[in-house]
Design a protein around this motif. Structure first.
Motif, PDB file in Angstrom:
ATOM      1  N   GLY A   1      29.367 102.309   7.346  1.00 52.82           N
ATOM      2  CA  GLY A   1      29.689 101.566   8.555  1.00 52.82           C
ATOM      3  C   GLY A   1      29.567 102.358   9.839  1.00 52.82           C
ATOM      4  O   GLY A   1      30.096 101.950  10.880  1.00 52.82           O
ATOM      5  N   ALA A   2      28.853 103.487   9.788  1.00 55.54           N
ATOM      6  CA  ALA A   2      28.700 104.330  10.977  1.00 55.54           C
ATOM      7  C   ALA A   2      27.360 104.061  11.653  1.00 55.54           C
ATOM      8  O   ALA A   2      26.355 103.800  10.993  1.00 55.54           O
ATOM      9  CB  ALA A   2      28.802 105.801  10.596  1.00 55.54           C
ATOM     10  N   LEU A   3      27.347 104.149  12.974  1.00 53.20           N
ATOM     11  CA  LEU A   3      26.100 104.124  13.725  1.00 53.20           C
ATOM     12  C   LEU A   3      25.358 105.428  13.447  1.00 53.20           C
ATOM     13  O   LEU A   3      25.954 106.512  13.508  1.00 53.20           O
ATOM     14  CB  LEU A   3      26.401 103.998  15.219  1.00 53.20           C
ATOM     15  CG  LEU A   3      25.257 104.258  16.204  1.00 53.20           C
ATOM     16  CD1 LEU A   3      24.140 103.231  16.038  1.00 53.20           C
ATOM     17  CD2 LEU A   3      25.782 104.256  17.644  1.00 53.20           C
ATOM     18  N   PHE A   4      24.047 105.344  13.142  1.00 57.92           N
ATOM     19  CA  PHE A   4      23.254 106.533  12.877  1.00 57.92           C
ATOM     20  C   PHE A   4      22.193 106.686  13.953  1.00 57.92           C
ATOM     21  O   PHE A   4      21.423 105.760  14.222  1.00 57.92           O
ATOM     22  CB  PHE A   4      22.583 106.449  11.507  1.00 57.92           C
ATOM     23  CG  PHE A   4      21.754 107.664  11.174  1.00 57.92           C
ATOM     24  CD1 PHE A   4      22.358 108.881  10.898  1.00 57.92           C
ATOM     25  CD2 PHE A   4      20.366 107.591  11.157  1.00 57.92           C
ATOM     26  CE1 PHE A   4      21.602 109.998  10.611  1.00 57.92           C
ATOM     27  CE2 PHE A   4      19.605 108.709  10.864  1.00 57.92           C
ATOM     28  CZ  PHE A   4      20.222 109.916  10.586  1.00 57.92           C
ATOM     29  N   ILE A   5      22.160 107.871  14.581  1.00 52.94           N
ATOM     30  CA  ILE A   5      21.179 108.169  15.610  1.00 52.94           C
ATOM     31  C   ILE A   5      20.397 109.400  15.180  1.00 52.94           C
ATOM     32  O   ILE A   5      20.960 110.493  15.045  1.00 52.94           O
ATOM     33  CB  ILE A   5      21.850 108.396  16.980  1.00 52.94           C
ATOM     34  CG1 ILE A   5      22.636 107.146  17.397  1.00 52.94           C
ATOM     35  CG2 ILE A   5      20.810 108.751  18.039  1.00 52.94           C
ATOM     36  CD1 ILE A   5      23.393 107.279  18.697  1.00 52.94           C
ATOM     37  N   ASP A   6      19.098 109.208  14.957  1.00 53.35           N
ATOM     38  CA  ASP A   6      18.239 110.275  14.460  1.00 53.35           C
ATOM     39  C   ASP A   6      17.461 110.899  15.607  1.00 53.35           C
ATOM     40  O   ASP A   6      16.672 110.226  16.258  1.00 53.35           O
ATOM     41  CB  ASP A   6      17.279 109.708  13.409  1.00 53.35           C
ATOM     42  CG  ASP A   6      16.441 110.790  12.756  1.00 53.35           C
ATOM     43  OD1 ASP A   6      16.915 111.934  12.681  1.00 53.35           O
ATOM     44  OD2 ASP A   6      15.311 110.491  12.318  1.00 53.35           O
ATOM     45  N   LEU A   7      17.677 112.184  15.840  1.00 54.13           N
ATOM     46  CA  LEU A   7      16.948 112.890  16.886  1.00 54.13           C
ATOM     47  C   LEU A   7      15.619 113.439  16.379  1.00 54.13           C
ATOM     48  O   LEU A   7      14.845 113.998  17.150  1.00 54.13           O
ATOM     49  CB  LEU A   7      17.783 114.028  17.471  1.00 54.13           C
ATOM     50  CG  LEU A   7      18.810 113.638  18.541  1.00 54.13           C
ATOM     51  CD1 LEU A   7      20.011 112.942  17.912  1.00 54.13           C
ATOM     52  CD2 LEU A   7      19.271 114.863  19.320  1.00 54.13           C
ATOM     53  N   GLY A   8      15.374 113.313  15.080  1.00 55.26           N
ATOM     54  CA  GLY A   8      14.108 113.745  14.501  1.00 55.26           C
ATOM     55  C   GLY A   8      13.074 112.643  14.562  1.00 55.26           C
ATOM     56  O   GLY A   8      13.240 111.628  15.239  1.00 55.26           O
ATOM     57  N   ALA A   9      12.000 112.818  13.810  1.00 53.77           N
ATOM     58  CA  ALA A   9      10.840 111.923  13.913  1.00 53.77           C
ATOM     59  C   ALA A   9      10.838 110.785  12.906  1.00 53.77           C
ATOM     60  O   ALA A   9       9.947 109.933  12.950  1.00 53.77           O
ATOM     61  CB  ALA A   9       9.560 112.743  13.738  1.00 53.77           C
TER      62      ALA A   9
ATOM     63  N   ALA B   1      21.912 113.023  13.849  1.00 52.42           N
ATOM     64  CA  ALA B   1      21.213 113.975  12.992  1.00 52.42           C
ATOM     65  C   ALA B   1      20.076 114.619  13.771  1.00 52.42           C
ATOM     66  O   ALA B   1      19.233 113.918  14.332  1.00 52.42           O
ATOM     67  CB  ALA B   1      20.675 113.284  11.739  1.00 52.42           C
ATOM     68  N   SER B   2      20.076 115.935  13.810  1.00 52.84           N
ATOM     69  CA  SER B   2      19.016 116.683  14.479  1.00 52.84           C
ATOM     70  C   SER B   2      18.378 117.589  13.437  1.00 52.84           C
ATOM     71  O   SER B   2      18.751 118.749  13.275  1.00 52.84           O
ATOM     72  CB  SER B   2      19.605 117.493  15.646  1.00 52.84           C
ATOM     73  OG  SER B   2      18.589 118.188  16.327  1.00 52.84           O
ATOM     74  N   LEU B   3      17.403 117.017  12.720  1.00 49.74           N
ATOM     75  CA  LEU B   3      16.835 117.662  11.540  1.00 49.74           C
ATOM     76  C   LEU B   3      15.316 117.598  11.558  1.00 49.74           C
ATOM     77  O   LEU B   3      14.724 116.749  12.234  1.00 49.74           O
ATOM     78  CB  LEU B   3      17.348 116.960  10.269  1.00 49.74           C
ATOM     79  CG  LEU B   3      18.859 116.976  10.033  1.00 49.74           C
ATOM     80  CD1 LEU B   3      19.209 116.032   8.892  1.00 49.74           C
ATOM     81  CD2 LEU B   3      19.344 118.387   9.741  1.00 49.74           C
ATOM     82  N   PRO B   4      14.659 118.469  10.787  1.00 56.17           N
ATOM     83  CA  PRO B   4      13.205 118.381  10.655  1.00 56.17           C
ATOM     84  C   PRO B   4      12.781 117.058  10.024  1.00 56.17           C
ATOM     85  O   PRO B   4      13.576 116.378   9.347  1.00 56.17           O
ATOM     86  CB  PRO B   4      12.859 119.562   9.736  1.00 56.17           C
ATOM     87  CG  PRO B   4      14.013 120.506   9.868  1.00 56.17           C
ATOM     88  CD  PRO B   4      15.215 119.641  10.087  1.00 56.17           C
ATOM     89  N   ALA B   5      11.523 116.695  10.234  1.00 54.02           N
ATOM     90  CA  ALA B   5      10.991 115.439   9.690  1.00 54.02           C
ATOM     91  C   ALA B   5      11.136 115.396   8.174  1.00 54.02           C
ATOM     92  O   ALA B   5      10.995 116.404   7.483  1.00 54.02           O
ATOM     93  CB  ALA B   5       9.522 115.287  10.076  1.00 54.02           C
ATOM     94  N   GLY B   6      11.450 114.199   7.677  1.00 53.91           N
ATOM     95  CA  GLY B   6      11.516 113.978   6.247  1.00 53.91           C
ATOM     96  C   GLY B   6      12.895 114.090   5.634  1.00 53.91           C
ATOM     97  O   GLY B   6      13.049 113.864   4.431  1.00 53.91           O
TER      98      GLY B   6
ATOM     99  N   ALA C   1      16.315 114.704  24.426  1.00 51.61           N
ATOM    100  CA  ALA C   1      16.920 114.834  23.093  1.00 51.61           C
ATOM    101  C   ALA C   1      18.388 114.389  23.118  1.00 51.61           C
ATOM    102  O   ALA C   1      18.695 113.208  22.992  1.00 51.61           O
ATOM    103  CB  ALA C   1      16.786 116.275  22.583  1.00 51.61           C
ATOM    104  N   ALA C   2      19.307 115.344  23.313  1.00 47.94           N
ATOM    105  CA  ALA C   2      20.728 115.067  23.111  1.00 47.94           C
ATOM    106  C   ALA C   2      21.317 114.095  24.125  1.00 47.94           C
ATOM    107  O   ALA C   2      22.111 113.213  23.777  1.00 47.94           O
ATOM    108  CB  ALA C   2      21.507 116.382  23.146  1.00 47.94           C
ATOM    109  N   GLY C   3      20.951 114.241  25.398  1.00 48.59           N
ATOM    110  CA  GLY C   3      21.485 113.329  26.406  1.00 48.59           C
ATOM    111  C   GLY C   3      21.041 111.903  26.172  1.00 48.59           C
ATOM    112  O   GLY C   3      21.838 110.955  26.277  1.00 48.59           O
TER     113      GLY C   3
END
Length: 344
Positions: A90-98, A72-77, A317-319
């Motif tokens: 059951g999915a791995l979640f990786i947050d690129l936001g804060a 997820a690459s989203l604004p904070a909140g 970020a993405a890498g």
């Protein structure tokens, strides 16, 4: 093959994830999501992807359905409810936001003017800077991907702080970033006519990455760290250079400091400690997952000067997010990330 979805796929970090995942040997793009462009093909938004990735942009729930990993690459909140759905699926979640970077909810609220609504969820989150917290990342299911400035600073200072070569107080960070660091939304300061041929600091001593930087440096030092952090906007598209000043303790020589860094990053495939006399340059890490670190000593003041360069869209970020996916799921850490930086 792993099925990977990207939520917020039309932002700069989101489309960079698409670029990386397209060549990943063990992951395929499952679905892409964008609130602003739902129904369109991502190649309509970014024509560079035409014929390479023509996926239609779908809703968040569709992106989660059937995915093994969701970025997820989203604004904070905005990431908490998505994270909960991913864990339930059951999915791995990786947050690129804060939303999963700061450990203390009061600090998050103070700097982002938002609250943690699901404390139990945050208890499962791992702050995932691979070179520093690899063991915590292995097997994790909820990952907070570090910010770009905090990545460059933490990698630049980790060996010196952990080795007791410098103190954790009075750290000065003079950092510069390309315009993509501000995201795809247009603002006056990132408008071409404002940015081109200009150069200035912004958010002086009040940038949101300050508490994240101090949090990581405090962990490394084993005591509270305090920084003066001043970011600047460079008139380039991408890249970060952080020049960091710290008082050297114990009279260590520059060759001794450099050897500490070489030993510390011996098993880190994406950190390059430069030969003595060379200076880190964002040109040499552009479009790659590398962090270049050069070390310098001001003999007059006894200050260690560390110059750390990364690409803010890749290692910042993405890498790094894909690197974290690789580690969390037991893949080769470098899978899909061995880009050669453009020489010119």
């Amino acid at each position: 093959m792993l099925k990977a979805s990207v939520i917020g796929a039309t932002g700069y970090a989101g489309v960079e994830l698409c670029r990386i995942l397209l060549t990943h040997p063990q992951a395929n793009i499952h679905r892409l999501s964008s609130v602003s462009f739902t129904g369109k093909a991502i190649s309509e938004v970014y024509p560079a992807l035409r014929g390479l990735c023509d996926e239609r942009l779908v809703s968040e729930d569709e992106a989660i359905d059937g995915a093994d990993v969701v970025f997820a690459s989203l604004p904070a909140g905005l990431s908490e409810p998505i994270a909960r759905k991913c864990l339930q699926a059951g999915a791995l979640f990786i947050d690129l936001g804060a939303d999963f970077r700061l450990h203390d909810p009061d600090t998050y609220e103070s700097w982002y003017q938002k609250k943690y609504e699901d404390p139990e969820l945050h208890g499962q989150a791992v702050y995932a800077l691979p070179e520093l917290f690899r063991e915590e990342i292995e097997g994790a299911r909820l990952i907070g991907n570090p910010g770009c400035y905090p990545t460059s600073v933490a990698l630049g200072l980790a060996p010196a702080l952990k080795g007791g070569l410098i103190g954790s107080e009075d750290l000065i960070i003079d950092a510069k970033s390309g315009a993509t660091g501000a995201g795809r939304g247009l603002s006056q300061t990132t408008h071409f006519c404002e940015c081109n041929e200009g150069f200035a600091p912004y958010k002086v001593a009040c940038h949101r990455h300050t508490p994240e930087i101090e949090q990581t440096l405090s962990i490394l030092a084993g005591e509270p760290a305090a920084v003066t952090f001043v970011p600047h906007l460079l008139p380039v598209s991408r890249g970060i250079v952080s020049t960091i000043y710290a008082k050297l303790k114990g009279g260590a020589s520059l060759p001794e400091v450099r050897q500490r860094y070489l030993d510390f990053y011996e098993s880190a495939p994406f950190v390059r400690v430069l030969p003595e006399g060379e200076v880190s340059n964002l040109r040499n890490v552009r479009c790659s997952n590398y962090c270049d670190i050069s070390l310098h000593l001001d003999a007059h003041t006894g200050r260690l000067i560390v110059v750390s360069a990364i690409d803010n869209m890749v290692k910042g970020a993405a890498g790094q997010a894909v690197q974290n996916m690789n580690i969390a799921l037991g893949l080769d850490e470098t899978a899909g990330l061995l880009f050669v930086p453009p020489a010119i």
